[in-house]
Design a protein around this motif. Sequence first.
Motif, short mmCIF file in Angstrom:
data_model
loop_
_atom_site.label_atom_id
_atom_site.label_comp_id
_atom_site.label_asym_id
_atom_site.label_seq_id
_atom_site.Cartn_x
_atom_site.Cartn_y
_atom_site.Cartn_z
N PRO A 4 -31.81 -15.20 -33.01
CA PRO A 4 -32.12 -15.68 -34.25
C PRO A 4 -33.25 -14.99 -34.64
O PRO A 4 -33.36 -14.66 -35.90
CB PRO A 4 -32.21 -17.03 -34.17
CG PRO A 4 -31.37 -17.40 -32.87
CD PRO A 4 -31.30 -16.19 -31.88
N ILE A 5 -34.26 -14.45 -33.89
CA ILE A 5 -35.63 -13.86 -34.22
C ILE A 5 -35.12 -12.54 -34.88
O ILE A 5 -35.75 -12.30 -35.97
CB ILE A 5 -36.56 -13.96 -33.18
CG1 ILE A 5 -36.93 -15.43 -32.82
CG2 ILE A 5 -37.53 -12.92 -33.51
CD1 ILE A 5 -38.05 -15.37 -31.32
N LEU A 6 -34.39 -11.93 -34.06
CA LEU A 6 -33.86 -10.62 -34.49
C LEU A 6 -33.03 -10.76 -35.81
O LEU A 6 -33.39 -9.86 -37.04
CB LEU A 6 -33.10 -10.05 -33.58
CG LEU A 6 -33.85 -9.41 -32.25
CD1 LEU A 6 -32.64 -9.09 -31.20
CD2 LEU A 6 -34.86 -8.50 -32.32
N ILE A 7 -32.23 -11.52 -36.15
CA ILE A 7 -31.42 -11.59 -37.08
C ILE A 7 -32.33 -11.89 -38.53
O ILE A 7 -32.41 -11.23 -39.51
CB ILE A 7 -30.31 -12.45 -37.26
CG1 ILE A 7 -29.22 -12.07 -36.11
CG2 ILE A 7 -29.43 -12.94 -38.41
CD1 ILE A 7 -28.08 -13.16 -35.75
N ILE A 8 -33.10 -13.18 -38.27
CA ILE A 8 -34.18 -13.51 -39.35
C ILE A 8 -35.08 -12.36 -39.64
O ILE A 8 -35.51 -12.20 -40.69
CB ILE A 8 -34.66 -14.78 -38.91
CG1 ILE A 8 -33.68 -16.04 -38.86
CG2 ILE A 8 -35.58 -15.13 -40.31
CD1 ILE A 8 -34.18 -17.06 -38.19
N ILE A 239 -43.67 -6.19 -38.30
CA ILE A 239 -44.54 -7.08 -38.67
C ILE A 239 -43.43 -8.39 -38.95
O ILE A 239 -43.93 -9.56 -38.64
CB ILE A 239 -45.40 -6.89 -40.09
CG1 ILE A 239 -46.29 -5.74 -39.82
CG2 ILE A 239 -45.77 -7.93 -40.75
CD1 ILE A 239 -47.46 -6.36 -38.96
N SER A 240 -42.28 -8.14 -39.57
CA SER A 240 -41.45 -9.26 -39.78
C SER A 240 -40.93 -9.77 -38.44
O SER A 240 -40.78 -11.10 -38.35
CB SER A 240 -40.21 -8.66 -40.48
OG SER A 240 -39.31 -9.65 -40.75
N TYR A 241 -40.55 -9.02 -37.24
CA TYR A 241 -40.18 -9.71 -36.09
C TYR A 241 -41.37 -10.38 -35.51
O TYR A 241 -41.37 -11.46 -34.94
CB TYR A 241 -39.86 -8.65 -35.18
CG TYR A 241 -38.61 -7.94 -35.50
CD1 TYR A 241 -37.65 -8.49 -36.08
CD2 TYR A 241 -38.68 -6.48 -35.54
CE1 TYR A 241 -36.38 -8.02 -36.36
CE2 TYR A 241 -37.17 -5.75 -35.85
CZ TYR A 241 -36.22 -6.65 -36.13
OH TYR A 241 -35.05 -5.88 -36.57
N ILE A 242 -42.74 -9.94 -35.53
CA ILE A 242 -44.00 -10.81 -35.12
C ILE A 242 -44.09 -12.08 -35.87
O ILE A 242 -43.98 -13.07 -35.26
CB ILE A 242 -45.13 -9.64 -35.26
CG1 ILE A 242 -45.04 -8.69 -34.44
CG2 ILE A 242 -46.42 -10.88 -35.03
CD1 ILE A 242 -46.29 -7.81 -34.50
N LYS A 243 -43.97 -11.93 -37.11
CA LYS A 243 -44.00 -13.07 -38.11
C LYS A 243 -43.09 -14.27 -37.67
O LYS A 243 -43.26 -15.21 -37.54
CB LYS A 243 -44.04 -12.79 -39.60
CG LYS A 243 -44.12 -13.98 -40.64
CD LYS A 243 -44.14 -13.36 -41.84
CE LYS A 243 -44.00 -14.79 -42.97
NZ LYS A 243 -45.17 -15.59 -42.63
#
Length: 279
Positions: A4-8, A239-243
């Motif tokens: 889910p983290i990767l997709i979102i 940055i998106s994956y970290i956030k």
Amino acid sequence: MLLPILIIGTILGGILTLVACGFTLTFGVGRIFNFAHGTFFAISAYTAYALFPYLGYSSLLIGVIASASFGLAMHYLIKPIRRNEIMVILLTLSLALLVEQVILMVFGVDAISIAPIVRGSINVFGVEVTNVKILSFVVTIASIITLDRLIKKTRLGREISAVSQDVESAMIVGIDVERVFMFTLLISSILAGIGGVLYAQIYSLTPNSALEILLLAFAIVVLGGLGSVKGSVVSAFIISYIKTAVSVLLGTRWSELAVLIVIIAILIVRPQGLFGVEE
């Protein structure tokens, strides 16, 4: 948890790529920090939201046009003071605060969102992904490819590249630098505007969203390297994956702190960013 983290993160990263590429393009060509860049994003989203009850999904296009119009107006406001970096920062920051106050007066503090242009969802390896998120990612990829083709295959793109490398030399060979600056800010505002209407169909926005998006764009260009479009694309997803990971694991309120820590760490460890050139 990881999937889910990767997709979102990928969906959000696509939208952030649009915003960050515009921000870094403006800096790379005009050597200015546009602190009203997040305002393009907000103007587009809020314009579309205001007109949606009357125009339907045509309001999304109107929102992007409104963002582009603000970008053109900003060019002429910046033009007399562009060589004064401090004045440019003060002007763009003042414009950002002004627009934020107008949005607060008109729409209030409540969060807003736009009904998605497509409904439904599909199952991706056990994770439900809405069709509007998939459409958003497709539009993002198409926009980035279009930007890449514009820069590499058109006369305007070659002029933008020339000005970004050396303004004086570009002027000597007859390039209309003012025209290039204008189109750069126009392209920047259009990219952010597209990001705004896409974001508003997936997430909710508040008047503070412009500042939040600016912070994310700044983190991305710092990580990727100021003026590097390639760096902005790669860093937008990092940055998106970290956030996203911090939001999922610790809560949304911690995600902004994590972004600030990334900015500080990169400025200390590698000020030129991942793809920047050390001077």
